[in-house]
Design a protein around this motif. Sequence first.
Motif, PDB file in Angstrom:
ATOM      1  N   ALA A  40     -15.078 -50.766 -13.208  1.00  0.00           N
ATOM      2  CA  ALA A  40     -14.985 -51.093 -11.785  1.00  0.00           C
ATOM      3  C   ALA A  40     -15.429 -52.532 -11.541  1.00  0.00           C
ATOM      4  N   LEU A  41     -16.517 -52.948 -12.202  1.00  0.00           N
ATOM      5  CA  LEU A  41     -17.031 -54.304 -12.003  1.00  0.00           C
ATOM      6  C   LEU A  41     -16.045 -55.344 -12.533  1.00  0.00           C
ATOM      7  N   GLU A  42     -15.435 -55.063 -13.675  1.00  0.00           N
ATOM      8  CA  GLU A  42     -14.453 -55.998 -14.235  1.00  0.00           C
ATOM      9  C   GLU A  42     -13.272 -56.187 -13.281  1.00  0.00           C
ATOM     10  N   LEU A  43     -12.780 -55.091 -12.723  1.00  0.00           N
ATOM     11  CA  LEU A  43     -11.671 -55.179 -11.774  1.00  0.00           C
ATOM     12  C   LEU A  43     -12.099 -55.913 -10.512  1.00  0.00           C
ATOM     13  N   LEU A  44     -13.294 -55.626 -10.040  1.00  0.00           N
ATOM     14  CA  LEU A  44     -13.771 -56.240  -8.808  1.00  0.00           C
ATOM     15  C   LEU A  44     -13.964 -57.744  -8.977  1.00  0.00           C
ATOM     16  N   ASP A  45     -14.392 -58.165 -10.144  1.00  0.00           N
ATOM     17  CA  ASP A  45     -14.571 -59.603 -10.375  1.00  0.00           C
ATOM     18  C   ASP A  45     -13.238 -60.354 -10.279  1.00  0.00           C
ATOM     19  N   THR A  46     -12.150 -59.727 -10.725  1.00  0.00           N
ATOM     20  CA  THR A  46     -10.836 -60.378 -10.589  1.00  0.00           C
ATOM     21  C   THR A  46     -10.425 -60.463  -9.126  1.00  0.00           C
ATOM     22  N   ILE A  47     -10.778 -59.443  -8.351  1.00  0.00           N
ATOM     23  CA  ILE A  47     -10.454 -59.452  -6.918  1.00  0.00           C
ATOM     24  C   ILE A  47     -11.268 -60.530  -6.203  1.00  0.00           C
ATOM     25  N   LEU A  48     -12.551 -60.633  -6.558  1.00  0.00           N
ATOM     26  CA  LEU A  48     -13.418 -61.622  -5.913  1.00  0.00           C
ATOM     27  C   LEU A  48     -13.012 -63.051  -6.268  1.00  0.00           C
ATOM     28  N   ALA A  49     -12.380 -63.229  -7.416  1.00  0.00           N
ATOM     29  CA  ALA A  49     -11.883 -64.557  -7.768  1.00  0.00           C
ATOM     30  C   ALA A  49     -10.818 -65.007  -6.771  1.00  0.00           C
ATOM     31  N   GLU A  50     -10.118 -64.039  -6.181  1.00  0.00           N
ATOM     32  CA  GLU A  50      -9.077 -64.347  -5.202  1.00  0.00           C
ATOM     33  C   GLU A  50      -9.631 -64.349  -3.783  1.00  0.00           C
ATOM     34  N   GLU A  51     -10.607 -63.470  -3.504  1.00  0.00           N
ATOM     35  CA  GLU A  51     -11.176 -63.344  -2.165  1.00  0.00           C
ATOM     36  C   GLU A  51     -12.703 -63.387  -2.248  1.00  0.00           C
ATOM     37  N   PRO A  52     -13.270 -64.551  -2.576  1.00  0.00           N
ATOM     38  CA  PRO A  52     -14.716 -64.635  -2.856  1.00  0.00           C
ATOM     39  C   PRO A  52     -15.606 -64.367  -1.656  1.00  0.00           C
ATOM     40  N   ASP A  53     -15.067 -64.441  -0.452  1.00  0.00           N
ATOM     41  CA  ASP A  53     -15.909 -64.303   0.735  1.00  0.00           C
ATOM     42  C   ASP A  53     -15.746 -62.955   1.428  1.00  0.00           C
ATOM     43  N   GLU A  54     -14.997 -62.051   0.838  1.00  0.00           N
ATOM     44  CA  GLU A  54     -14.761 -60.755   1.462  1.00  0.00           C
ATOM     45  C   GLU A  54     -16.023 -59.886   1.338  1.00  0.00           C
ATOM     46  N   ILE A  55     -16.621 -59.569   2.469  1.00  0.00           N
ATOM     47  CA  ILE A  55     -17.905 -58.858   2.474  1.00  0.00           C
ATOM     48  C   ILE A  55     -17.787 -57.485   1.832  1.00  0.00           C
ATOM     49  N   GLY A  56     -16.697 -56.786   2.085  1.00  0.00           N
ATOM     50  CA  GLY A  56     -16.526 -55.453   1.512  1.00  0.00           C
ATOM     51  C   GLY A  56     -16.540 -55.476  -0.002  1.00  0.00           C
ATOM     52  N   HIS A  57     -15.887 -56.485  -0.592  1.00  0.00           N
ATOM     53  CA  HIS A  57     -15.879 -56.602  -2.056  1.00  0.00           C
ATOM     54  C   HIS A  57     -17.290 -56.875  -2.580  1.00  0.00           C
ATOM     55  N   LEU A  58     -18.000 -57.782  -1.897  1.00  0.00           N
ATOM     56  CA  LEU A  58     -19.346 -58.137  -2.348  1.00  0.00           C
ATOM     57  C   LEU A  58     -20.303 -56.953  -2.232  1.00  0.00           C
ATOM     58  N   ASN A  59     -20.155 -56.170  -1.175  1.00  0.00           N
ATOM     59  CA  ASN A  59     -21.004 -54.996  -0.994  1.00  0.00           C
ATOM     60  C   ASN A  59     -20.771 -53.992  -2.119  1.00  0.00           C
ATOM     61  N   LEU A  60     -19.505 -53.758  -2.453  1.00  0.00           N
ATOM     62  CA  LEU A  60     -19.194 -52.839  -3.545  1.00  0.00           C
ATOM     63  C   LEU A  60     -19.720 -53.387  -4.872  1.00  0.00           C
ATOM     64  N   LYS A  61     -19.615 -54.696  -5.077  1.00  0.00           N
ATOM     65  CA  LYS A  61     -20.120 -55.287  -6.319  1.00  0.00           C
ATOM     66  C   LYS A  61     -21.626 -55.065  -6.438  1.00  0.00           C
ATOM     67  N   ALA A  62     -22.347 -55.260  -5.353  1.00  0.00           N
ATOM     68  CA  ALA A  62     -23.795 -55.057  -5.394  1.00  0.00           C
ATOM     69  C   ALA A  62     -24.129 -53.612  -5.747  1.00  0.00           C
ATOM     70  N   ALA A  63     -23.379 -52.676  -5.161  1.00  0.00           N
ATOM     71  CA  ALA A  63     -23.625 -51.260  -5.453  1.00  0.00           C
ATOM     72  C   ALA A  63     -23.366 -50.949  -6.927  1.00  0.00           C
TER      73      ALA A  63
END
Length: 541
Positions: free
Chosen positions: A105-128
Amino acid sequence: MRTAKPSDVQTRLATSTNPQRLLDAGAALVENRLDVAERLLRAHLKDDPFDVAAIRMMAELAGRIGRLGDAESLLRRAIELEPAFTAARANLALVLNRTGRHADALELLDTILAEEPDEIGHLNLKAAILGRLGRFDEAIATYRAVLARAPRQPRLLLSLGTMLKTIGKLDEAIPAYRAALDFQPSLGEAWWSLANLKTFRFTETDIATMRSVLADPALGPEDRVHLDFSLGKAMHDAKDHAAAFAHYRAGNSLRLESQPYHAAEVTTLVDRSIAVATPDLFAPGRGGETAGDPIFVLGMPRAGSTLVEQILSSHPQVEGTGELPDLPALARSAGQYPGLLTTLAREQRTDLGADYLRRAAIQRQTDRPRFIDKLPNNWQFVPFILATLPNATIIDIRRHPIGCCVANYRQHFARGQAFTYDLADLGHYYRDYVRLMAHIDTVAPSRVHRIFYEQLVDDTEAQVRALLAACNLPFDPACLSFYETERAVRTPSSEQVRQPIYRDALDEWRHYEPWIGDLVDALGPVTASYPAAPATFGTQS
């Protein structure tokens, strides 16, 4: 599941063959009218099986009703059809996290954050996810970074508080919970997070606020459940046990409506496990991964498993990894459990044991040779452990039947413990647990080391020495001062295990004797025979 960004939704709707039907299905999902949503989505996908927006919505529906495997398959189909569908990829990361594949999940999320680094929902899920992987400092830093940009986020403050509590920073966790409630006084989970600290006491102002919020007919059922459990704890501390039990009963009844439980399923599982678990099944030379790294601490929730984990984790050769989801997932994915145990070839047993160790390794943070998996419900899979990990250590921590069950009834679990919402269900579950473990003692004698919580309290040193010997570990005095060990603890007992053992909670259940007749009846002969198992269990009523 996370909802797609409006622009993403609009893009998908613009290309849909029937956007109004998708809008209607989306409205039904928002209103939790899942039958309507499913009917609309099935009709839509019959007309247009390649509509990725509809596929993603169907995946959300599957996730809502617990069909996470179906949700994953649908999301992967949507991404295959439209690789740039970010919302679907974010949903897939969430599903992977919920099914225990946190690293994926973290590996996939890191690729998403590379495209949308400021999306709060992505960052919240990454922290979890970082928290689930034991990377707590990174998780806390991520939460703080988001809150620095968007401070009025009560749910993010709630998550930050929970992460701080996990690593023992109560002086920072409590203000985070309080800040969340300042923004949203109706946030029941924040009230329960305070109550769940165990050592925390509500003020009269807190109690008045909770009662006022609970009296609002517009309050949603999720917040209502949390507030009932929180007020139950407040009334228990105030020694108004009648009022406390009324709140516990209200919270449990409401939770049972959304998470129904079928006691007969566990009874049937135990019946089948007893039928297949013979001495021959566990005979030497039948295969299995021979590593002795795992120490399984299992039994009922609220019986002392976190305490045993804390004691063992204080030993320099043992790492506590918490409640891992991997064993039940493997047992169920391998085939029809428990019947599959009679069909597994030697190599299959070894492969399954090795697969468990690979999955558990993701949670390892140290080079200590032994590790603990303390998922209490693993008692249902003891035959699987014996067949696939024959050299693993199994510790069964047991507490007085009524005391244990009442403690569970008073504890609000986020998910996975639906048997705790009804007193009769609790009694049947405890009885089935004792029944299976008694059978294991017969067919695999001396393979399970049992600790009785009351004996651990009364003679801690003797019980700790016996525990270490059962794990083939030399005695270490640090295990007696376990409350000084600094480590992350995720369970409801996190604060209790950071102080010396005390007797106060042993007889708390007696305050609730006037209202627990259904529990006593369901436990049957198990209570009278405790700490031994009864010679016969009779029939479940």
